[in-house]
Design a protein around this motif. Structure first.
Motif, PDB file in Angstrom:
ATOM      1  N   HIS A  40      56.705  30.467  -6.003  1.00 14.99           N
ATOM      2  CA  HIS A  40      56.494  31.880  -6.299  1.00 14.99           C
ATOM      3  C   HIS A  40      55.033  32.211  -6.607  1.00 14.99           C
ATOM      4  O   HIS A  40      54.740  33.277  -7.128  1.00 14.99           O
ATOM      5  CB  HIS A  40      57.404  32.313  -7.464  1.00 14.99           C
ATOM      6  N   GLY A  41      54.136  31.280  -6.310  1.00 11.79           N
ATOM      7  CA  GLY A  41      52.708  31.513  -6.508  1.00 11.79           C
ATOM      8  C   GLY A  41      52.317  31.717  -7.963  1.00 11.79           C
ATOM      9  O   GLY A  41      51.388  32.472  -8.270  1.00 11.79           O
ATOM     10  N   LEU A  42      53.042  31.046  -8.862  1.00 10.76           N
ATOM     11  CA  LEU A  42      52.795  31.227 -10.293  1.00 10.76           C
ATOM     12  C   LEU A  42      51.949  30.115 -10.922  1.00 10.76           C
ATOM     13  O   LEU A  42      51.699  30.147 -12.126  1.00 10.76           O
ATOM     14  CB  LEU A  42      54.140  31.302 -11.044  1.00 10.76           C
ATOM     15  N   LEU A  43      51.548  29.151 -10.106  1.00 11.28           N
ATOM     16  CA  LEU A  43      50.776  28.034 -10.676  1.00 11.28           C
ATOM     17  C   LEU A  43      49.370  28.516 -11.046  1.00 11.28           C
ATOM     18  O   LEU A  43      48.797  29.363 -10.358  1.00 11.28           O
ATOM     19  CB  LEU A  43      50.690  26.874  -9.680  1.00 11.28           C
ATOM     20  N   PRO A  44      48.816  27.983 -12.148  1.00 15.66           N
ATOM     21  CA  PRO A  44      47.478  28.417 -12.581  1.00 15.66           C
ATOM     22  C   PRO A  44      46.412  27.920 -11.609  1.00 15.66           C
ATOM     23  O   PRO A  44      46.648  26.998 -10.827  1.00 15.66           O
ATOM     24  CB  PRO A  44      47.329  27.742 -13.951  1.00 15.66           C
ATOM     25  N   PRO A  45      45.204  28.488 -11.672  1.00 14.54           N
ATOM     26  CA  PRO A  45      44.133  27.993 -10.792  1.00 14.54           C
ATOM     27  C   PRO A  45      43.628  26.621 -11.244  1.00 14.54           C
ATOM     28  O   PRO A  45      43.925  26.183 -12.356  1.00 14.54           O
ATOM     29  CB  PRO A  45      43.043  29.061 -10.951  1.00 14.54           C
ATOM     30  N   ALA A  46      42.842  25.983 -10.377  1.00 14.03           N
ATOM     31  CA  ALA A  46      42.232  24.688 -10.715  1.00 14.03           C
ATOM     32  C   ALA A  46      41.331  24.860 -11.941  1.00 14.03           C
ATOM     33  O   ALA A  46      40.748  25.934 -12.117  1.00 14.03           O
ATOM     34  CB  ALA A  46      41.425  24.180  -9.533  1.00 14.03           C
ATOM     35  N   PRO A  47      41.182  23.894 -12.824  1.00 15.60           N
ATOM     36  CA  PRO A  47      41.745  22.533 -12.733  1.00 15.60           C
ATOM     37  C   PRO A  47      43.193  22.415 -13.221  1.00 15.60           C
ATOM     38  O   PRO A  47      43.808  21.376 -13.055  1.00 15.60           O
ATOM     39  CB  PRO A  47      40.807  21.722 -13.628  1.00 15.60           C
ATOM     40  N   TRP A  48      43.736  23.457 -13.869  1.00 17.83           N
ATOM     41  CA  TRP A  48      45.107  23.371 -14.401  1.00 17.83           C
ATOM     42  C   TRP A  48      46.134  23.160 -13.290  1.00 17.83           C
ATOM     43  O   TRP A  48      47.189  22.574 -13.503  1.00 17.83           O
ATOM     44  CB  TRP A  48      45.457  24.642 -15.206  1.00 17.83           C
ATOM     45  N   LEU A  49      45.787  23.644 -12.104  1.00 18.94           N
ATOM     46  CA  LEU A  49      46.672  23.475 -10.947  1.00 18.94           C
ATOM     47  C   LEU A  49      46.974  21.992 -10.712  1.00 18.94           C
ATOM     48  O   LEU A  49      48.119  21.603 -10.478  1.00 18.94           O
ATOM     49  CB  LEU A  49      45.998  24.079  -9.706  1.00 18.94           C
ATOM     50  N   TYR A  50      45.904  21.172 -10.817  1.00 15.30           N
ATOM     51  CA  TYR A  50      46.086  19.738 -10.564  1.00 15.30           C
ATOM     52  C   TYR A  50      46.964  19.093 -11.642  1.00 15.30           C
ATOM     53  O   TYR A  50      47.801  18.239 -11.356  1.00 15.30           O
ATOM     54  CB  TYR A  50      44.722  19.034 -10.491  1.00 15.30           C
ATOM     55  N   LEU A  51      46.748  19.529 -12.860  1.00 15.36           N
ATOM     56  CA  LEU A  51      47.557  18.982 -13.966  1.00 15.36           C
ATOM     57  C   LEU A  51      49.031  19.353 -13.792  1.00 15.36           C
ATOM     58  O   LEU A  51      49.914  18.517 -13.964  1.00 15.36           O
ATOM     59  CB  LEU A  51      47.048  19.509 -15.309  1.00 15.36           C
TER      60      LEU A  51
END
Lengths: 63, 142
Positions: free
Chosen positions: B43-54
């Motif tokens: 749903h496109g709810l993931l945070p941007p990098a660097p949190w995306l990687y975590l």
């Protein structure tokens, strides 16, 4: 390695489960040792000798 | 009567019970982390990098835990024969997983089979581990 586990067990009228309980191992372990599928470690061999009250060489033989 | 002694199953051993408890907890954690991360990704709810990687790596943490839990079980298993059977099953499962993945990789490259995400390898290993344990126990029956 050969062993006399089955004979010694029969002399005492112990089942594999009885011996397993005395050694604190599973019955499958006793069966595997008895049928020569598995050679026990030195500590377990000492424990087996202790349970039967015999020296290790009276239970296990090379071959 | 000597022959009436109940057989002590491996499943009644404290080390096995602890292993199953820890393994179940790690698998529950895997699902608990994977489901929300998967939902957020779709749903496109993931945070941007660097949190995306975590966030993307979070489901791999319980997988690493499973490996540690297996190693702990192998340390705690008091029955050396059962320990040997478990090691044999894990090595067989690892070999089977490796063979299937390598085979699938060649099928992808040379025969045009669809690409599969690598995170399925863990699930495949769990299935292989179940099969290998059954096979090893069947061979050791007696």
């Amino acid at each position: 390695m050969k062993n006399r586990l089955k004979v010694l067990r029969a002399e005492r009228d112990w089942s594999q489960a009885d011996l397993a309980l005395r050694l604190d191992v599973s019955r499958q372990s006793v069966n595997a040792i008895e049928t020569g599928k598995y050679d026990p470690s030195l500590p377990l061999a000492f424990k087996i000798a202790q349970v039967f009250g015999l020296p290790i060489e009276a239970i296990f033989q090379e071959g | 009567m000597a022959h009436a002694t109940p057989t002590r199953s491996i499943m009644s051993k404290p080390s096995w019970r602890r292993y199953m408890l820890r393994f179940s907890a790690a698998m529950a954690a895997y699902v608990a982390v994977l489901v929300p991360v998967d939902y957020a990704a779709r749903h496109g709810l993931l945070p941007p990098a660097p949190w995306l990687y975590l966030a993307a790596l979070a489901p791999a943490i319980p997988v690493a835990l499973v490996v540690l839990i297996v190693l702990r079980y192998l340390q705690e298993e008091e029955d050396e024969y059962q320990r040997m059977l478990a090691i044999r099953a894990y090595i067989s499962a690892a070999g089977l997983t490796l063979t299937i993945c390598t085979g699938w990789g060649f099928l992808q490259d040379f025969a045009g089979l669809p690409q599969i995400s690598l995170h399925h390898v863990f699930v495949l290993f769990c299935v292989c581990q179940g099969v290998a344990t059954g096979w090893v126990k069947w061979r050791a029956r007696g």
